[in-house]
Design a protein around this motif. Sequence first.
Motif, short mmCIF file in Angstrom:
data_model
loop_
_atom_site.label_atom_id
_atom_site.label_comp_id
_atom_site.label_asym_id
_atom_site.label_seq_id
_atom_site.Cartn_x
_atom_site.Cartn_y
_atom_site.Cartn_z
N GLN A 37 -4.49 7.05 1.45
CA GLN A 37 -5.00 6.70 0.13
C GLN A 37 -6.38 7.30 -0.16
OE1 GLN A 37 -3.24 5.51 -2.10
NE2 GLN A 37 -1.49 4.73 -0.93
N ILE A 57 0.84 -1.21 0.00
CA ILE A 57 0.00 0.00 0.00
C ILE A 57 0.87 1.25 0.00
CG2 ILE A 57 -1.59 1.36 1.43
CD1 ILE A 57 -2.85 -1.31 2.32
N THR A 58 2.05 1.16 0.63
CA THR A 58 2.92 2.33 0.75
C THR A 58 3.82 2.51 -0.47
OG1 THR A 58 2.98 1.99 3.15
CG2 THR A 58 4.65 3.45 2.21
N GLN A 80 -1.03 -1.48 -5.14
CA GLN A 80 -1.74 -0.76 -4.07
C GLN A 80 -3.22 -1.14 -4.04
OE1 GLN A 80 -0.82 3.35 -5.09
NE2 GLN A 80 0.58 3.50 -3.33
#
Length: 434
Positions: free
Chosen positions: A64, A20-21, A28
């Motif tokens: 996000q 995700i990072t 992601q």
Amino acid sequence: MVDFERETMIGELPKLAELITFGNFHEQFTAMQTLRRFVSKVGIDHGPFQEVVDFGIIPLIVRQLNSANHLLQFQSTWALSNIAAEGPNETFEIIKNGSLPILVRLMRSDDDDVKEQAVWALGNIAGHEHAAEHRDMVIAEGALPRLLELINDSKTNIDTLRVAARTLANFCNGKSSPPNWDEISTAMPSLASLIEHYDTEVLVSACWGISDIYGGSQRRLEAVVESGVCPRLVKLLGHYNVNVVYPALQAIRHFTGVNDEQAQVVINCDGLPALRRLLNCTNVDIRSQTCWTIANLTAGNHSQIQAVMDEDKFPILMRNLEEDQMVVKKEANCAISNACASGNSNQVNFLAKNGCIKHICDMIEHDPENISTMLLGLKNILMIGEEAKNTTGGVNEMIDFFKYAGGLEKIYDLQLNDSIKIRDLATDILHYFR
């Protein structure tokens, strides 16, 4: 026993956090979708909510929310919705990481799915009854005006409207700590509009919102009644879906429980025929709440007691006392006892001659919370009988009804009750038998 599925999910969290990072968009999105599924698992004992907090994943999800891609925004808001639904601790972590202003902004997203999910997330954040401060923070962030915009916009699709109505109901809720009235009162026109909707889910949420918005305050409740919602709520008591009927009935019960003026509004809206039908409902909770509502009316003035009597409700209430479950019996007993305590001589005579003394006496040992109400009713019955005796020069025929009911021994026992009030009432009643 080890929950292997849960342990597997926990083991994957560090990798998901990394993707995700630092991953590309596809990585992601896939990682966020997987995480969202983890925190929506219903087939395991307990999802990895605390581990999501411990691994520092919530700030990554919040980050996000600002993605330029609607698909990633959607998965992120959905994940936060699921996490917020878990409990106040998880909700606090979501708030702490700066999600509220972003979620409020997303309520005006160009993407309907993102918009709907942002509303859902805010509703879950605000929806924990024992964390009213979270609800207040959501409202303070400006969520309420935007929510009302969505509700009042004729272009809002039905799925989003359902979520918006549910979120508004959560904003209204707060029995121990109601929301600020100056702010939440602006929702009344929208709630009044929503209870006219055709959709069952919307109706359920709107009725709960109206039931909860008054927060136990007489001033608030008067404003709710003055908004004109009572006739429609009475009509909804006849709805085919019990999930609509119950909150509508709760709202009506609140209206009848404040003062005679608000109770009269319900009577004037033809509430009594609707309540009479509900006394025969197959749902025990609705029968109980209906009896409670009638008990509020029979605690009112003589004309209100007469209105209940004219609707022929007391024979049904006495049948409830004989045959129904205890939760219903207690409320039916309270309705009859209130009428005996507050009624005029004609009303009390009618009730006594139709067996209410025996019904009340039979409930003394089963309904300790309402003993004082029962005793006030019995005392008024005997007092009215004594007045009739003094007028006619005959006997107090209520004493014979009382003896036939077998209640004398129970009254004797109440002279040993811990409550001074109950002991005094028992003594007053026994005075008529000397």
